[in-house]
Design an enzyme around this catalytic site. Structure first.
Site, PDB file in Angstrom:
ATOM      1  N   HIS A 178      -7.028  -9.220   6.372  1.00  0.00           N
ATOM      2  CA  HIS A 178      -7.047  -8.181   5.337  1.00  0.00           C
ATOM      3  C   HIS A 178      -5.627  -7.826   4.891  1.00  0.00           C
ATOM      4  O   HIS A 178      -5.341  -7.740   3.689  1.00  0.00           O
ATOM      5  CB  HIS A 178      -7.774  -6.944   5.898  1.00  0.00           C
ATOM      6  N   HIS A 237      -3.444  -8.428   1.318  1.00  0.00           N
ATOM      7  CA  HIS A 237      -2.709  -7.406   0.547  1.00  0.00           C
ATOM      8  C   HIS A 237      -1.369  -7.955   0.048  1.00  0.00           C
ATOM      9  O   HIS A 237      -0.925  -7.616  -1.051  1.00  0.00           O
ATOM     10  CB  HIS A 237      -2.439  -6.165   1.407  1.00  0.00           C
ATOM     11  N   CYS A 289     -10.746  -0.030   3.648  1.00  0.00           N
ATOM     12  CA  CYS A 289      -9.344  -0.197   3.242  1.00  0.00           C
ATOM     13  C   CYS A 289      -8.800   1.181   2.916  1.00  0.00           C
ATOM     14  O   CYS A 289      -9.462   1.962   2.227  1.00  0.00           O
ATOM     15  CB  CYS A 289      -9.262  -1.106   2.014  1.00  0.00           C
ATOM     16  N   LEU A 290      -7.604   1.483   3.410  1.00  0.00           N
ATOM     17  CA  LEU A 290      -7.021   2.811   3.164  1.00  0.00           C
ATOM     18  C   LEU A 290      -6.745   3.050   1.681  1.00  0.00           C
ATOM     19  O   LEU A 290      -6.588   4.196   1.269  1.00  0.00           O
ATOM     20  CB  LEU A 290      -5.738   2.976   3.985  1.00  0.00           C
ATOM     21  N   GLN A 319       0.819  -1.224   0.000  1.00  0.00           N
ATOM     22  CA  GLN A 319       0.000   0.000   0.000  1.00  0.00           C
ATOM     23  C   GLN A 319       0.847   1.265   0.000  1.00  0.00           C
ATOM     24  O   GLN A 319       0.331   2.347  -0.272  1.00  0.00           O
ATOM     25  CB  GLN A 319      -0.953   0.005   1.204  1.00  0.00           C
TER      26      GLN A 319
END
Ligand code: NI
Length: 181
Positions: free
Chosen positions: A130, A134, A88-89, A51
């Site tokens: 989560h 990713h 989710c960011l 991310q």
């Protein structure tokens, strides 16, 4: 320490499986610090290295006032599931019901290469699943049932950030109360 821009859905790095960490060096410790700072600033309950554009199997979490990180995770999931909203960011403002295992036992190592086991349920279990997803290029929309995913994809298409370059200054526009992952 530096807060990094968070990559948004549409960035190919979010669909690229991350590599295991093999070097437990200063660079890794800087990555863990950057992830922690960026997650706390967002604010979020978890953040994975892809991310912020780094393809390594590292994530941080901040759940129930507990801050931690895990490297090269392996998960053992309960068969019992939980329902509940998830964000989710990398998808600002997008929050939909996402089924997850209720409990998880995660093993891996810390930034010094020492073995770590994290046992969690509910939000911690959700965050660990989560973030580990990713690292495999899997996103929460992939875990939703068909109806929720359809609603989520519509909201994503209509989102202001869709197709935009990553904003330089983010002001946490989403109403996830710091629970986004
Ligand atoms: Ni996420």
């Amino acid at each position: 320490m530096a807060i990094q821009p968070i990559r948004l859905f549409g960035d190919p790095v979010l669909r690229t499986p991350a590599e295991p960490v093999v070097d437990f060096d200063k660079e890794l410790r800087i990555l863990v610090k950057d992830l922690t700072e960026t997650m706390m600033d967002a604010p979020g309950a978890g953040l994975a290295a892809p991310q912020i554009g780094v393809g390594l199997r590292v994530f941080t979490y901040y759940v129930d006032n507990t801050l931690g990180h895990l490297i090269n995770p392996n998960l053992d999931l309960s068969s019992e599931e939980q329902e509940g909203e998830e964000g989710c960011l990398s998808f600002p403002g997008i929050v939909f019901d996402t089924p997850r295992a209720l409990r998880v036992v995660a093993t891996g190592v810390d930034q010094h290469g020492e073995p770590v086991t994290i046992e969690g349920s509910e939000l911690l279990a959700r965050a660990i699943q989560h973030e580990t997803d990713h690292l495999d290029g899997i996103l929460f929309i992939d875990r939703m049932d068909r109806a929720q995913r359809k609603l989520a994809l519509k909201a994503i298409r209509e989102a202001e950030w869709m197709g935009e370059p990553a904003p330089v200054v983010r002001t946490s526009p989403h109403s996830t109360f710091g629970r986004a992952l």
